[in-house]
Design a protein around this motif. Structure first.
Motif, short mmCIF file in Angstrom:
data_model
loop_
_atom_site.label_atom_id
_atom_site.label_comp_id
_atom_site.label_asym_id
_atom_site.label_seq_id
_atom_site.Cartn_x
_atom_site.Cartn_y
_atom_site.Cartn_z
N CYS A 135 0.77 -1.24 0.00
CA CYS A 135 -0.13 0.02 0.18
C CYS A 135 0.94 1.35 0.26
CB CYS A 135 -0.87 -0.14 1.27
SG CYS A 135 -1.99 1.37 1.48
N ILE A 173 -0.20 4.25 0.59
CA ILE A 173 -0.75 5.30 1.40
C ILE A 173 0.10 5.10 2.66
CG2 ILE A 173 -2.77 6.26 2.57
CD1 ILE A 173 -3.11 6.48 -0.20
N CYS A 174 -0.05 3.84 3.40
CA CYS A 174 0.67 3.95 4.53
C CYS A 174 2.02 3.06 4.55
CB CYS A 174 -0.25 2.70 5.42
SG CYS A 174 -0.67 1.29 4.67
N GLY A 233 -0.61 -0.58 7.27
CA GLY A 233 -2.12 -0.98 7.36
C GLY A 233 -2.68 0.42 7.50
N CYS A 234 -3.55 0.70 6.43
CA CYS A 234 -4.42 1.79 6.82
C CYS A 234 -6.03 1.52 6.19
CB CYS A 234 -3.87 3.08 5.94
SG CYS A 234 -4.03 2.62 4.19
N CYS A 264 -6.03 0.15 2.40
CA CYS A 264 -5.77 -1.28 2.31
C CYS A 264 -6.37 -2.13 3.30
CB CYS A 264 -4.28 -1.50 2.41
SG CYS A 264 -3.33 -0.89 3.88
ZN LIG Z 1 -2.46 1.14 3.58
#
Ligand SMILES: [Zn+2]
Lengths: 347, 804
Positions: free
Chosen positions: A265, A267-268, A272-273, A276
């Motif tokens: 992912c 974004i993170c 984990g965010c 995802c």
């Molecule tokens: Zn994520």
């Protein structure tokens, strides 16, 4: 006489200096250098001079005249330059006002994604293949190891035209057709983009019409590691060098083994965010080693040939790349949507 | 498939692995775990209470004042509105300070003057879906069995302190539609043994086969049918732990007999059916195909008509169940049932799939039969049910089974060379490594001179060919261990075909000219399907459309583009310029597939140029769009092969329509949308075009070749011609070009005048003619000669006069 000339010189110089316009300067020129001007007058009186003095005075008179002429000349240049400058200043515009708009259209974002993927694989020696959107059941299902009554047909409810003709539910029939055309001889190395159709109610994540882009390589000694390496290259090119990939087991009737590919992912960074769903990974595509039944049906000897195939949805890729949240945006052609993709990207 | 973590612990040691860790491992090696739910999440402080007294609230009919022992020193008073609350019940009590799903906090309250210190809960209030709550508690509070211990945690007693793994099963993994199947998977992943249920129980000496006979007529559809007979059972609720496991798995508890059949279905993946033996009347089971038109009333109180391909279970006289789909009402187990016949069978997947589809019935049973159950679990499942019936329904199980069994239960033998495994994967596993992977899967395998021989267990019906073994080994070994390589083979150059290149060029040119690429749907409604069609014919229709709006394949792209225009207009965006290219679909006589023609279409409306502060404002018109198309023809190298003529299309303005010809063949149109259509769709003045691309794609222009830049001057002559208004400018231009001969290099219209200074019905067109000879300077005489020919021709062919 010499006195007179010197006085004239001084007088003229003064007037040249004081002139502020070309017209005024011209008057000075006529007044001092004209045929009826004082210097001509002085020269006319030269006859009264002695033979000794005459050349001396003549030279002096010429000198004075040249000096005045040159002063006028340089003054004239200065005045002309000033005039131009003034004119230019009067012509000044506001350079910050908007320019005349040039109408420029853009690719639809799905086309951008598809062309980017096409070009990436073309650079690796792939060709682009296309096929009909209305397909025979045979190419859409049977040739892909989905015989009539196969439970996996439930996975993709389809739009039938007749009992044997339907709107293709994936672009895989193009693979079947292309392999068949190759008459059992490799290599086959293709990318198949196109529209596909499924019986889904349109909502934010479903569309009865959408795009797909698939790849297929069939040759002797094609390995699953080749699939993994190819997908890794693809993921890094499309989503960024720092992305990692992972394969998860899955099932497709036309591949065995079958996998799904996730990318880490963005974004993170894998922690984990919400994007995802806390896993650190985002599902991108399905792939696998071409099922021997599929090879055999297309006329390839599955003992000699192996192959890999992969497929993905440009809608989903564009959603991930650009953060688009509703699949319906792709098909309403809202200008407020389309115009956002006018800027080119250089990766 | 919902998998209870606690239940799974019966078979595999999970003591050192959390539900989330297990979920991740399962996902990585084969089956996607779509979620892990903890049913008790967000619930606190709910205990088992004993209702000591229960009286009507003096001020409210529907309320009861209850004194409840919750295991504390003093009983608490709780006002309860449930109709089924009563003295002596063991109930779930949310104490003051408790939290229920939805962050509902229980506080001290007063209801019509009476204190209420807590709440007696229904199962729904504890977060259980209404459809899973046993019927007797579905309208009120839940009752624990009488022996429930007061003060204990109610969530624990209900086994809600569990984790439920939701497996997203792909069609090949039917083996994981049972707890045992999931146990084998978890065992393989964790490299731990699987503990199977112990099937010991006490039997009655009477033989089942002496009481009941089983006969199968349709052996292809039903190769094995076993019947167990259990007598003297007592119908009642099943134990709480069993009910909890059913609820966790998404099945509503009913009574002990039904619950046990469902429990075994979940445990073994083998659907069972319980018949009331007395209601069966004949003590006989005959499995056969139904008679056409035969009727049966099923358990859902529906009378269903059968077809001759439906498999039915009969008592020798009439149907008592639709095989594998649903039982009949005539043999249903009820509270008064004392003897049951438990059916355990293998029904052919295709037969069940068809029947389930025909009857519109999909059940836990049919979805398993459809995928093929394990032939070797038919018997153990029946025994397991019998065992549970002795334990939880006090049943008396007769010895053995009444059976018809012609099932081949042998294991499939598959062999593969180690070389092939490694060749396909691109790895270098050893035989020992491969054998160890199969050992973990509890699949028998042996290596012999580079070949691995595998005996595929019947519980794994998905293992059929070599490739299945490759996948099985690789997924367990871990796809992370597969290296990354690229194909090593003869490399051919990749690239686009000429057609694909042309398609991309068209996009570039049109976008450069200001058109936005649109993508619209291919499916449209009856009315729009035919509009703007270049080839008028019946549209291709869907057999079963989802809606009238999407029931036909398009014959033209323009209607959907206009929809998009209208969509934008409604959103205050009034200057729009679109193009789209894509397939239209034509029914074709004598061909099974429709013809797919690639078309290019466009639509423009509003302002074309708008420079507000300079006051420059140019609305779109016909010639804007025509100019864009002309640029496109130029880039495609076909300008000299394109011709426009006055055209006619139903949905276009009759005076503003051009037909477009390529190589003498009509390929499209260009024009203003008919004002009545514009009005109907709420459009402003809109211009559209659509052309077929096939002929253009197939045309190969001459190779580009440089022509020397002319060294001699040209001579320009301007002429203004007065003609009747009906004479077309393009026509006049063609006459001039034809007459001008080789010296005439170009003809350009530079003025059009219609007005007072001309006779009515006349117009003046002014052209600029350029004469040139690339090899020498032209003489006046030569130009005059050519020019005279032009003047003569326009006079003869178009009655044109030079404007004085
Ligand atoms: Zn994520």
């Amino acid at each position: 006489m010499e006195e007179k000339l010197k006085q004239l010189h001084q007088e003229a110089s003064e007037k040249v200096k004081q002139s502020t316009e070309l017209k005024e300067l011209n008057e000075v020129r006529v007044a001092y250098l004209g045929k009826k001007g004082p210097i001509t007058e002085v020269l006319k009186g030269m006859g009264k001079l002695s033979a000794e003095e005459r050349p001396k005075m003549g030279a002096l008179a010429n000198e004075v005249r040249d000096s005045i002429a040159s002063a006028i000349e340089s003054k004239q240049q200065a005045l002309e330059a000033a005039a131009i400058e003034k004119k230019l200043e009067q012509e000044t515009i506001d350079v910050t006002l908007p320019g005349l708009p040039v109408k420029v259209g853009t690719h639809h974002p799905l086309t951008s994604v598809i062309e980017e993927i096409e070009d990436l694989f073309i650079s690796m020696g792939y060709k682009i293949e296309e096929g009909p959107e209305v397909e025979k059941d045979y190419y859409n299902f049977e040739a892909l190891n989905l015989p009539k009554g196969h439970p996996a047909r439930d996975m993709q409810d389809s739009f039938y035209i007749t009992e044997d003709i339907l709107l293709r539910t994936h672009t895989s029939p193009v693979q079947a057709r292309t392999m068949e055309r190759h008459g059992g001889k490799g290599p086959v190395k293709i990318i198949c983009p196109g529209k596909v159709y499924r019986r889904d109610n349109d909502d934010a994540t479903h569309s009865h019409q959408f795009m797909q882009i698939e790849g297929l390589v069939v040759d002797e000694n094609i390995r699953m590691s080749d699939l993994k390496g190819t997908l890794n290259l693809f993921a890094k090119k499309l989503f960024g060098e720092e992305r990692e990939i992972r394969l998860r087991p899955s099932f497709f009737p036309f591949t065995e083994p079958s996998v799904e590919m996730d990318i880490s992912c963005k974004i993170c960074g894998g922690k984990g965010c919400s994007v995802c769903k806390g896993t650190g990974w985002i599902e991108i595509l399905g792939a696998g080693m071409v099922h021997p039944n599929v090879l055999e049906m297309a006329g390839f000897d599955s003992e000699k040939y192996t192959g890999f195939a992969f497929g993905m949805g440009p809608e989903r890729i564009a959603m991930l790349k650009y953060g688009i949240d509703d699949i319906r945006h792709y098909y309403t052609n809202d200008y407020r949507f389309l115009t956002q993709f006018g800027r080119a990207e250089f990766n | 498939m919902f998998v209870s973590y606690k239940w799974l612990e019966d078979y595999v040691d999970l003591s050192d692995i959390t539900p989330d860790e297990l979920a991740e491992k399962i996902t990585r090696s084969g089956i996607e775990v779509e979620g892990v739910e903890v049913p008790s999440k967000g619930i606190e402080n709910v205990v088992i209470g004993h209702v000591l007294s229960c009286e009507k609230h003096p001020e409210a009919d529907k309320l009861n004042i209850c004194k409840v022992d919750v295991g504390e020193e003093e009983p608490v008073q709780i006002i309860c509105g449930a109709a089924n609350v009563g003295k002596g019940q063991k109930v779930a009590v949310a104490k003051v300070g408790a939290v229920l799903p939805g962050d509902f906090k229980i506080k001290k309250a007063k209801l019509r003057g009476e204190a209420s210190n807590g709440m007696i809960c229904s199962l729904q209030e504890l977060g259980i879906e209404g459809k899973l709550v046993p019927k007797e508690f579905s309208e009120g509070i839940f009752n624990f069995p009488k022996d429930a211990i007061v003060g204990e945690d109610a969530l624990q007693a209900l086994a809600l302190d569990d984790s439920i793994l939701e497996l997203g099963l792909t069609p090949n993994r039917a083996d994981a539609m049972s707890m045992l199947g999931v146990a084998y998977e978890a065992g393989a992943i964790l490299d731990r043994p699987v503990k199977l249920p112990d099937l010991e129980y006490k039997m009655h000496s009477d033989e089942a086969s002496s009481l009941v006979t089983v006969e199968v007529e349709a052996e292809d559809q039903n190769p094995v049918y076993l019947a167990k007979v259990i007598r003297n059972i007592k119908i009642g609720p099943s134990p709480q732990w069993m009910q909890s496991r059913l609820i966790a798995s998404g099945i509503r508890p009913h009574n002990n007999v039904v619950d046990i059949t469902n429990y075994v279905l979940l445990e073994y993946g083998q659907p069972l059916h319980a018949f009331d033996l007395d209601k069966l009347k004949t003590n006989k089971i005959l499995v056969r195909l139904a008679h056409e038109g035969e009727k049966i009333e099923t358990l859902d109180d529906t009378v269903r008509e059968l077809k001759s391909h439906h498999l039915v279970i009969t008592n020798g006289e009439e149907p008592v169940a639709i095989a594998g789909v649903m039982g009949g009402a005539n043999s249903e187990v009820t509270d008064s049932t004392t003897s049951v016949l438990i059916e355990s069978a293998y029904f052919a997947p295709s037969a069940i799939r068809q029947a389930s589809k025909d009857h519109g019935l999909r059940s836990e049973a049919s979805s398993r039969f459809e995928k093929g159950v394990d032939p070797n679990r038919v018997k153990p499942a029946a025994e397991r049910a019998a065992q549970l019936l002795t334990l939880y329904a006090q049943g008396e199980v007769l010895t053995g089974t009444a059976a018809h069994d012609k099932m081949d239960k042998s294991e499939k033998q598959i062999s593969i060379t180690l070389e092939k495994i490694n060749r396909v994967l691109g790895m270098s596993l050893t035989a020992e490594e491969v054998l160890d992977l199969f050992r973990r899967l509890q699949i028998e395998a042996a290596a012999n001179q580079g070949t691995i021989h595998v005996s595929a267990p019947t519980r794994r019906g998905d293992l059929l060919i070599e490739e299945d073994l490759i996948e099985e080994a690789a997924r367990l070994y871990g796809y992370d261990h597969i290296p990354m390589t690229l194909p090593v083979h003869e490399t051919n150059p990749g690239g686009l075909s000429p057609r694909q290149n042309k398609r991309r060029l068209i996009r570039q040119v049109l976008e450069g000219a200001g058109l936005m690429q649109a993508v619209t749907y291919s499916l449209t409604n009856d009315a729009e399907a035919k509009e703007f069609a270049l080839d008028v014919r019946q549209p291709v229709k869907l057999l079963m459309p989802m809606s009238e709006e999407r029931s036909n394949l398009r014959l033209s792209i323009v209607p959907q583009l206009l929809e998009s225009v209208s969509y934008n207009l409604a959103r205050q965006h009034d200057s729009i310029a679109y193009y789209e290219s894509g397939s239209v679909f034509l029914n074709e006589q004598g061909s099974d597939l429709p013809r797919e023609d690639e078309h290019l279409a466009g639509a423009i409306t509003g302002l074309w140029q708008f420079h507000a502060w300079q006051g420059e404002k140019k609305p779109v018109d016909f010639y804007v769009l025509k100019g864009i198309l002309d640029a496109l023809w130029e880039r495609l190298g076909i300008s000299d092969r394109i011709r426009y003529e006055k055209g006619k299309e139903d949905q276009l303005h009759p005076g503003r329509t051009a037909a477009i010809f390529f190589n003498g063949e009509k390929i499209g149109f260009l024009g203003q949308v008919h004002p009545s259509k514009e009005k109907e769709m709420d459009l402003k003045e809109t211009y559209v075009f659509e052309v077929k691309l096939e002929a253009i794609y197939n045309y190969q222009p001459d190779a580009l070749a440089y022509k020397a830049i002319p060294r001699y001057p040209s001579i320009t002559r301007d002429i203004a011609l007065v003609v009747e208004s009906s004479v077309l400018g393009g026509e006049l231009e063609r006459i001039i070009k034809d007459a001008g001969g080789t010296l005439l290099k170009s003809v350009k219209l530079f003025d059009l005048y219609e007005g007072d200074r001309l006779e009515e019905g006349m117009k003046s067109l002014a052209f600029s003619l350029v004469y040139m000879d690339p090899s020498r300077t032209l003489t006046d005489e030569e130009v005059v000669k050519a020019h005279d020919r032009v003047l003569q021709a326009v006079q003869e062919k178009a009655s044109a006069k030079l404007r004085g």
